[in-house]
Design a protein around this motif. Structure first.
Motif, PDB file in Angstrom:
ATOM      1  N   ILE A 156       0.855  -1.192   0.000  1.00  0.00           N
ATOM      2  CA  ILE A 156       0.000   0.000   0.000  1.00  0.00           C
ATOM      3  C   ILE A 156       0.890   1.241   0.000  1.00  0.00           C
ATOM      4  CG2 ILE A 156      -1.760   1.306   1.262  1.00  0.00           C
ATOM      5  CD1 ILE A 156      -2.708  -1.398   2.430  1.00  0.00           C
ATOM      6  N   VAL A 157       0.651   2.136  -0.945  1.00  0.00           N
ATOM      7  CA  VAL A 157       1.486   3.339  -1.083  1.00  0.00           C
ATOM      8  C   VAL A 157       0.599   4.577  -1.226  1.00  0.00           C
ATOM      9  CG1 VAL A 157       3.561   2.202  -1.956  1.00  0.00           C
ATOM     10  CG2 VAL A 157       1.739   2.836  -3.556  1.00  0.00           C
ATOM     11  N   ASP A 158      -0.371   4.723  -0.339  1.00  0.00           N
ATOM     12  CA  ASP A 158      -1.283   5.873  -0.405  1.00  0.00           C
ATOM     13  C   ASP A 158      -0.542   7.204  -0.369  1.00  0.00           C
ATOM     14  OD1 ASP A 158      -3.252   3.996  -0.442  1.00  0.00           O
ATOM     15  OD2 ASP A 158      -4.095   4.469   1.530  1.00  0.00           O
ATOM     16  N   GLU A 159       0.627   7.208   0.253  1.00  0.00           N
ATOM     17  CA  GLU A 159       1.371   8.463   0.393  1.00  0.00           C
ATOM     18  C   GLU A 159       1.832   9.023  -0.949  1.00  0.00           C
ATOM     19  OE1 GLU A 159       4.342   5.099   0.541  1.00  0.00           O
ATOM     20  OE2 GLU A 159       2.353   5.509   1.411  1.00  0.00           O
ATOM     21  N   SER A 163       1.520  13.366  -4.883  1.00  0.00           N
ATOM     22  CA  SER A 163       2.573  13.725  -5.831  1.00  0.00           C
ATOM     23  C   SER A 163       2.220  13.349  -7.266  1.00  0.00           C
ATOM     24  CB  SER A 163       3.886  13.057  -5.436  1.00  0.00           C
ATOM     25  OG  SER A 163       3.795  11.646  -5.561  1.00  0.00           O
ATOM     26  N   LEU A 164       1.290  12.423  -7.432  1.00  0.00           N
ATOM     27  CA  LEU A 164       0.901  11.990  -8.769  1.00  0.00           C
ATOM     28  C   LEU A 164      -0.190  12.865  -9.372  1.00  0.00           C
ATOM     29  CD1 LEU A 164       0.917   8.131  -8.137  1.00  0.00           C
ATOM     30  CD2 LEU A 164       2.584   9.441  -9.463  1.00  0.00           C
ATOM     31  N   GLY A 165      -0.864  13.617  -8.514  1.00  0.00           N
ATOM     32  CA  GLY A 165      -1.867  14.550  -9.011  1.00  0.00           C
ATOM     33  C   GLY A 165      -3.226  13.958  -9.315  1.00  0.00           C
ATOM     34  N   ILE A 173      -2.234   0.758  -4.473  1.00  0.00           N
ATOM     35  CA  ILE A 173      -1.465  -0.445  -4.135  1.00  0.00           C
ATOM     36  C   ILE A 173      -0.437  -0.684  -5.232  1.00  0.00           C
ATOM     37  CG2 ILE A 173      -1.527  -2.934  -3.764  1.00  0.00           C
ATOM     38  CD1 ILE A 173      -4.289  -2.659  -2.612  1.00  0.00           C
ATOM     39  N   ALA A 174       0.824  -0.788  -4.834  1.00  0.00           N
ATOM     40  CA  ALA A 174       1.903  -0.975  -5.791  1.00  0.00           C
ATOM     41  C   ALA A 174       2.210  -2.451  -5.993  1.00  0.00           C
ATOM     42  CB  ALA A 174       3.164  -0.264  -5.307  1.00  0.00           C
TER      43      ALA A 174
END
Length: 384
Positions: A156-159, A163-165, A173-174
């Motif tokens: 999980i990479v909600d952070e 930055s992705l806009g 989820i990566a």
């Protein structure tokens, strides 16, 4: 329109181009070329000829998005509802093995392979689906590590969302082992490799019918020719029913757009949304976006190219409201590709008669699994 001339083969044509063909491959896409290359590697003296109805293999091989992926979490969970755990993990293993074969055969530089990772997006309305994925991350990480040797594949990479806009996306989820390729460079290099091994690729020759007879297989061509070969491997995937109507596959048209170059594009990687029915990626400072066939599933079960207003509007809406909500972006062009799917995701590699085999039904994972399925088809034909 000029009148089409259906001239019979003359002596020169028959003797120089079509005499003593050991194995004919129908379809010059990822599967067909890998099959032909495998045959020549094992039997260098075999006369292998690839018949391609188009100028290029445009079914899906030159029209896919170039995702080097093996399954997003929502897709794998959906697969578990229709297949056993062993079947799902076996398919993941085949996809991973196929990617390894493709990268080994052509080299990462030639196909512009980049392991930027894959990401699955969730809106607030999809909280239930996200939680189900989150609950299964440890389970899939353990199972997939045993297949690919990569720990903590899913994370999980909600952070990363701010930055992705993205707009309206609340979870991400990566898949840290996912990559991307340049589809055009892959096919150009695969075609060059096949030709370098003495494989003849004949474009513009559409096969209308197959007849397995006592003295070989007769290919009835669209232009009126009849060509006898010893054995045949059909590798036309989404178009297989044009030749073999009983094969349990369904064509599935996927519509795709690519934008004009975008200044300061932040996105990097492959992105999946709605169980993978929508997908997008970066390429040459552009966004490639496709999918949406689940919005018109019956209508898109077709082996004819084209686009529709309904799916075009859905893709544009996703581009403007979620992916790049605060940027002006222009579409450069649209296209479509034809997948081969079915009620099972397992590819079909089998002999349908004594001298005719098939390698089809890639389920939208041609980049990942195509090299392996081509090899499996080649080995089947060589053993027959």
């Amino acid at each position: 329109m000029p009148k089409q001339i259906n001239a019979a083969l003359n002596y020169w044509e028959r003797e120089s181009f079509f005499d003593s063909i050991d194995i004919a491959i129908i379809g010059s896409g990822i599967v067909g070329l890998n099959a032909a290359i495998t045959i020549k590697e094992q039997r260098p003296n075999a006369n292998v000829v690839v018949f391609e109805r188009g100028v290029l293999p445009i079914g899906a091989s030159t029209r896919n998005a170039g995702f080097a992926c093996f399954g997003s979490l929502t897709e794998l969970l959906d697969d578990l509802e229709h297949h056993s755990e062993d079947e799902v993990l076996s398919l993941v293993a085949k996809r991973w093995a196929g990617l390894h074969r493709l990268r080994t055969r052509l080299g990462d530089t030639a196909i512009r392979y980049k392991e930027y990772g894959g990401f699955e997006l969730f809106r607030a309305s999809e909280e239930k689906a996200f939680q189900q994925c989150a609950d299964h991350i440890s389970y899939f990480n353990k199972k997939i590590e045993a297949i690919i040797g990569h720990d903590e594949v899913y994370k999980i990479v909600d952070e990363k969302i701010p930055s992705l806009g993205f707009d309206t996306i609340v979870h991400l989820i990566a898949n840290q082992a996912e990559g991307q390729i340049h589809t055009g460079e892959m096919m150009a290099n695969l075609l060059a490799l096949a030709r370098s091994k003495g494989i003849h690729i004949l474009n513009g020759l559409a096969v209308d019918q197959l007849e397995d007879a006592a003295n070989g297989v007769y290919l009835q061509m669209q232009n009126g020719w009849s060509i006898r070969v010893a054995k045949v491997l059909v590798a036309t995937n989404g178009f297989v029913k044009r030749l073999l109507k009983t094969i349990p596959t369904v064509p599935a048209r996927n519509q795709v757009l690519i934008t004009k170059p975008i200044a300061n594009l932040k996105l990097q990687g492959c992105y999946h949304y709605d169980k993978g029915y929508f997908y997008f990626r970066n390429i040459d400072h552009r966004i490639l976006l496709g999918g949406g066939r689940n919005l018109a599933k019956v209508e898109e079960e077709i082996d004819e190219f084209g686009t529709t207003d309904k799916i075009q509007k859905a893709l544009i809406d996703l581009l403007q409201t979620v992916i790049l909500p605060h940027q002006k972006v222009e579409v450069d062009c649209w296209w479509s590709g034809i997948l081969g799917v079915g009620n099972q995701k397992k590819p079909i590699v089998e002999m349908v008669s004594e001298n005719v085999g098939i390698s089809v039904r890639l389920g939208g994972m041609g980049v990942a699994i195509g090299s392996l399925i081509g090899e499996e088809g080649a080995n089947l034909i060589l053993k027959s």
